[in-house]
Design a protein around this motif. Sequence first.
Motif, PDB file in Angstrom:
ATOM      1  N   THR A  55      45.567  44.662  39.302  1.00  0.00           N
ATOM      2  CA  THR A  55      44.546  43.672  38.799  1.00  0.00           C
ATOM      3  C   THR A  55      43.621  43.969  37.325  1.00  0.00           C
ATOM      4  O   THR A  55      43.193  43.216  36.736  1.00  0.00           O
ATOM      5  N   SER A 132      40.020  51.663  49.127  1.00  0.00           N
ATOM      6  CA  SER A 132      38.788  51.068  49.237  1.00  0.00           C
ATOM      7  C   SER A 132      38.240  51.454  50.439  1.00  0.00           C
ATOM      8  O   SER A 132      39.078  51.055  51.636  1.00  0.00           O
ATOM      9  N   THR A 135      33.721  46.783  49.594  1.00  0.00           N
ATOM     10  CA  THR A 135      33.577  46.130  48.343  1.00  0.00           C
ATOM     11  C   THR A 135      32.382  45.268  48.426  1.00  0.00           C
ATOM     12  O   THR A 135      32.005  44.908  49.499  1.00  0.00           O
ATOM     13  N   PHE A 141      35.903  43.778  41.021  1.00  0.00           N
ATOM     14  CA  PHE A 141      36.177  44.523  42.041  1.00  0.00           C
ATOM     15  C   PHE A 141      36.026  44.267  43.473  1.00  0.00           C
ATOM     16  O   PHE A 141      36.226  44.739  44.252  1.00  0.00           O
ATOM     17  N   VAL A 144      39.029  44.856  45.895  1.00  0.00           N
ATOM     18  CA  VAL A 144      40.037  46.000  45.619  1.00  0.00           C
ATOM     19  C   VAL A 144      40.503  46.502  46.649  1.00  0.00           C
ATOM     20  O   VAL A 144      39.690  47.022  47.827  1.00  0.00           O
ATOM     21  N   ILE A 147      42.774  52.127  44.289  1.00  0.00           N
ATOM     22  CA  ILE A 147      42.619  52.872  43.121  1.00  0.00           C
ATOM     23  C   ILE A 147      43.493  53.934  42.708  1.00  0.00           C
ATOM     24  O   ILE A 147      43.496  54.806  43.669  1.00  0.00           O
ATOM     25  N   PHE A 178      43.581  49.653  39.284  1.00  0.00           N
ATOM     26  CA  PHE A 178      43.028  48.721  40.369  1.00  0.00           C
ATOM     27  C   PHE A 178      43.850  47.909  40.899  1.00  0.00           C
ATOM     28  O   PHE A 178      44.325  47.190  39.948  1.00  0.00           O
ATOM     29  N   TYR A 179      44.016  47.736  42.340  1.00  0.00           N
ATOM     30  CA  TYR A 179      44.870  46.941  43.033  1.00  0.00           C
ATOM     31  C   TYR A 179      44.072  46.053  43.897  1.00  0.00           C
ATOM     32  O   TYR A 179      43.242  46.587  44.638  1.00  0.00           O
ATOM     33  N   LYS A 180      44.758  44.647  44.203  1.00  0.00           N
ATOM     34  CA  LYS A 180      44.011  43.685  45.452  1.00  0.00           C
ATOM     35  C   LYS A 180      45.393  43.420  46.183  1.00  0.00           C
ATOM     36  O   LYS A 180      46.409  43.368  45.583  1.00  0.00           O
TER      37      LYS A 180
END
Length: 183
Positions: A55, A132, A135, A141, A144, A147, A178-180
Motif C-alpha cells: 500500500t 504489526s 495500529t 497506517f 497495516v 512492513i 507497507f502492506y495491508k
Amino acid sequence: MKLTKRLVLTTTALAAVTTGALLSATVGQAAASQPVRTGVDAPAALKVPDGNRLTGVLSAEGVQTYTCTDGAWKLLEPAATLWARNDHSRRTVALHSRGPVWVSTVDGSAVNAAAVATSPKAGTIPELLLQSTATRGAGAFGDVSYIQRLDTRGGVAPTTACTGADQISVPYSATYAFYKPVK
C-alpha cells in the motif's frame, strides 16, 4: 499590490494543500482504488505472506541511537523522517521512532511492529520483515499488517567498547514498504 500578494499567497496555499492530498494518496489512502501490488524486491527471508497487498513505499533517513550497556553498544531507538519514494522535495509524510512505531504526519494514523525475520547485509543494519502489533486510525497506517525495511545503508553500532551511560547516534537510510490485508 495587496490583491496581488493575497492572490500569490492563496495560490501557494492551494498548491500546498493539493500536494499534500496527492502525497497522502501515495502513502496508501487511495490504495483501495489501485490495482493490487504484491510487493517490492526483497530477499526471500523477508517475503510478506500471501493475502497482503503493498500500500505504500517510503524512503527514510535518520539515525540509529545506541546506548552503552555493560560495556557494549545496544540499540536504544531509531529516529527517522519518511517521504514518498518518488518525491524529490522529500516532504515528510511520516516519522519513525522507538517502539518501533511509524506515525503519519498527514493523517495521524500509526503502526507499531515487531521484527519477525532478518536478512543481514555487510556494512549496514540488516533488512527486516516486521509484523504489526497495533495500529491506530483509519489513514495510511491503519490496518497495516507487515512492513519491510529494505535498501539499508549505515546505522551500524560502533564495534569499540563503551563506558558508563554513553550514547551515540549513527546515520542510516532505508526504504520501508507497507502492506495491508487484501480485502
